[in-house]
Design an enzyme around this catalytic site. Sequence first.
Site, PDB file in Angstrom:
ATOM      1  CG  HIS A  86      36.750  39.451  48.513  1.00  0.00           C
ATOM      2  ND1 HIS A  86      37.709  39.103  49.433  1.00  0.00           N
ATOM      3  CD2 HIS A  86      35.567  39.451  49.197  1.00  0.00           C
ATOM      4  CE1 HIS A  86      37.139  38.914  50.617  1.00  0.00           C
ATOM      5  NE2 HIS A  86      35.849  39.115  50.487  1.00  0.00           N
ATOM      6  CG  ASP A 205      47.649  38.111  50.770  1.00  0.00           C
ATOM      7  OD1 ASP A 205      47.839  39.290  50.439  1.00  0.00           O
ATOM      8  OD2 ASP A 205      46.713  37.743  51.504  1.00  0.00           O
ATOM      9  CG  HIS A 244      33.254  39.930  55.173  1.00  0.00           C
ATOM     10  ND1 HIS A 244      33.469  38.654  55.667  1.00  0.00           N
ATOM     11  CD2 HIS A 244      34.177  40.714  55.774  1.00  0.00           C
ATOM     12  CE1 HIS A 244      34.470  38.682  56.522  1.00  0.00           C
ATOM     13  NE2 HIS A 244      34.910  39.924  56.595  1.00  0.00           N
ATOM     14  CG  HIS A 377      44.701  40.017  53.521  1.00  0.00           C
ATOM     15  ND1 HIS A 377      44.794  39.640  52.210  1.00  0.00           N
ATOM     16  CD2 HIS A 377      43.641  40.870  53.596  1.00  0.00           C
ATOM     17  CE1 HIS A 377      43.840  40.237  51.518  1.00  0.00           C
ATOM     18  NE2 HIS A 377      43.131  40.996  52.340  1.00  0.00           N
TER      19      HIS A 377
END
Length: 561
Positions: A86, A205, A244, A377
């Site tokens: 990303h 994260d 994506h 996430h």
Amino acid sequence: MSTHDLDLSAPPALPPRGLRIIPLGGLGEIGRNMTVFEHKGKLLIIDCGVLFPEDNQPGINVILPDFTILRDRLQDIEAIVLTHGHEDHIGAVPYLLKERGDIPVIGAKLTLAFLAAKLQEHRLSQNFIEVKEGERRTVGAFDLEFIAVNHSIPDGLAIAVRTEAGLLLHTGDFKMDQFPLDKRLTDLGAFARLAEEGVDLFLTDSTNAEVPGFTTAEKDIGPAIDTVFRTSPRRIIVSSFASHVHRIQQVIDAAVKHNRKVAFVGRSMVRNMGIATELGYLKVPKGLIVDMKALERMKDDKVVLVCTGSQGEPMAALSRMANREHIIKIGEGDTVLLASSLIPGNENSIYRVINGLTRWGANVVHKGNAKVHVSGHASAGELVYCYNIVKPTNVMPVHGEWRHLKANAELAVQTGVEDDRVLIVEDGVVVDLIDGRASITGRVQADYVFVDGMTVGGASEAAMEDRRRLAEDGTITILGILNAKTGLLSEPVEFLARGFVHDDEWVRGATKVIDEAMKVANRVKTVNGAELEDLFTSSVSRWMQRKYRRSPLITSVVVDA
């Protein structure tokens, strides 16, 4: 939990067996992820990404991490390690390689392929080391192990770093999807194995730490996407991140099922999906992808357009469609599917695009009114699960705004990590791991570095303030002609206004203010041109603020008669 003072000084010298962690981005913000690790005089970098500008940063393309602390030590950098592909993790790599072009870059196949395309645009050569999950590699003073994690892009990796100071585990961006589209599970077995060895510092994260429970599986949004394809009477325009791959795969599968052709719109989307298809990460039946010219000859109910712009970026295809500035004209009966998350700070831009598309007759389907997106996430339940598996001695939440970092820290404490061993820090705050204990030891420079067109670092926060003032209050230029002998103006001042209402009332008022200020100044001494310029600017600025509650950017120019 340990937090830091605002007035931290530079950190002391690192002991020989210590490990230093320096976050240069990603802590206190969503994006610009970059962390520097120092051990035995050598440096290792994990991720090097960009942050996208907000509405109050006009004219800025992207925001980079601050490389200041690296510039005197570029030769000490052993490698850049990338967790996934990303932009907020790889986008700044070309800018760092411009400072030293031969730094090895370590990453998985798709990650490096996306980066290779960026380096080609910047005319930079490659020094890549491709790795896979399960591999272990020594890089100078750092022993690295690469662990599979799933995310919203293939080939995500967590990184275990072994040094004489201890074992560190960095999750990268991850979640624990039990039904991933590519069948690649987060390797919790490897996490448990590292726990047996003893994880001294866990960097986790934090993006979804405030969200209870577990993140929805990618496959669960398939029915919502299918409904869009089944019920849309005309064209379908899908907007997603250009990287994506999983989401685009679901769109392609739905297009095949409903007998529609697909065209990619936008340079980054065309490039990345071409790379993903070539490497086998994106499965595309032959003949499904067509170009824009072919779409013009097809019926609207047989068309799918896939473009960028889901975050309201002003130059992206979707924003230009909403503003009627794109070759694709949105019309009644079109369906626009926003298939990405809403990144904090982008809300106004996104809603502006949604309103624009709706105005032209489109049915806009987004996360707020349909189940068309799931996060990449880990939510709170997954994070707790990981803490209980890893059993870390010290924890440093990463990747998130302050509220995300704090929520993640609280989860760590709830699972039994000692309160004073959970560190909440922001960009630039230095953490040292010495004798098994992590502690805050200082701060280094970690400013925003703005990319403004082709200029890197030229725009400052002061420049941003000037641009905001120009946007909100406009600008006024005051022109005066001075008789140097008398110290008086040869003729009345002139005003040039842009973005500020130009009427006779304020011109008369400002002229009077300048005349009075000159009288006061000339009682003391004869003023010169430079002094007059400062006098005009300061006196009119104060008067504008009192009279109109406005602060236009005022520039004064005084020339000799």
